[in-house]
Design an enzyme around this catalytic site. Sequence first.
Site, PDB file in Angstrom:
ATOM      1  N   HIS A 191      28.786  28.780 -15.735  1.00 23.38           N
ATOM      2  CA  HIS A 191      28.010  29.322 -14.621  1.00 23.38           C
ATOM      3  C   HIS A 191      28.187  28.476 -13.366  1.00 23.38           C
ATOM      4  CE1 HIS A 191      25.047  26.463 -16.317  1.00 23.38           C
ATOM      5  NE2 HIS A 191      24.415  26.493 -15.158  1.00 23.38           N
ATOM      6  N   TYR A 251      33.014  18.697 -10.393  1.00 18.59           N
ATOM      7  CA  TYR A 251      33.056  20.041  -9.806  1.00 18.59           C
ATOM      8  C   TYR A 251      31.770  20.352  -9.050  1.00 18.59           C
ATOM      9  CZ  TYR A 251      36.574  20.009 -13.465  1.00 18.59           C
ATOM     10  OH  TYR A 251      37.614  19.658 -14.282  1.00 18.59           O
TER      11      TYR A 251
END
Length: 176
Positions: free
Chosen positions: A59, A148
């Site tokens: 997600h 990230y």
Amino acid sequence: MSNYRRDFTKGGLYFFTIVLQDRTKSYLTDYINEFRSAYKQTCEHYPFETVAICILPDHIHLLMQLPENDDNYAIRIAYLKTQFTRQLPKECRQFNKNRQKYRESGIWQRRFWEHLIRDDKDLANHLDYIYYNPVKHGYVEVVKDWPYSSFHRDVKAEIYPEDWGGNPDLKIKGDI
């Protein structure tokens, strides 16, 4: 059936959670270069400011500032999903008959969570939530170790200290 109605505020600052259909897959980090390419294409095609983002295996959490006279975040989310899906290897793109009928890819949940940021405290809570999420899910022990995330950009801008530890008790509506 829910009577939930989405908010559409021109120039709004929104928090989004966008989730893969199969939560056991890690396409978003396994194919991070493809995601980055899709994200760049989305920003070029439908401009917006990325206030914060964290990409997890299954997600994404995103704080998106829309342009002043624009309230169409849905087209940006749809475009991002489409561009990323197209860049995945064919074996990752699974389709069933119902999803084909509605021209949907099998990798994404149909809906996404959206929340209009109301004030500075709401913004601070959502920023903290986004950046702490990889720790919450057990991917890393400290926030700075997750690669990230825009956390590193915010450290360079001196918005967050590099050793920021987050708030493990912070909960927000739409928590997944």
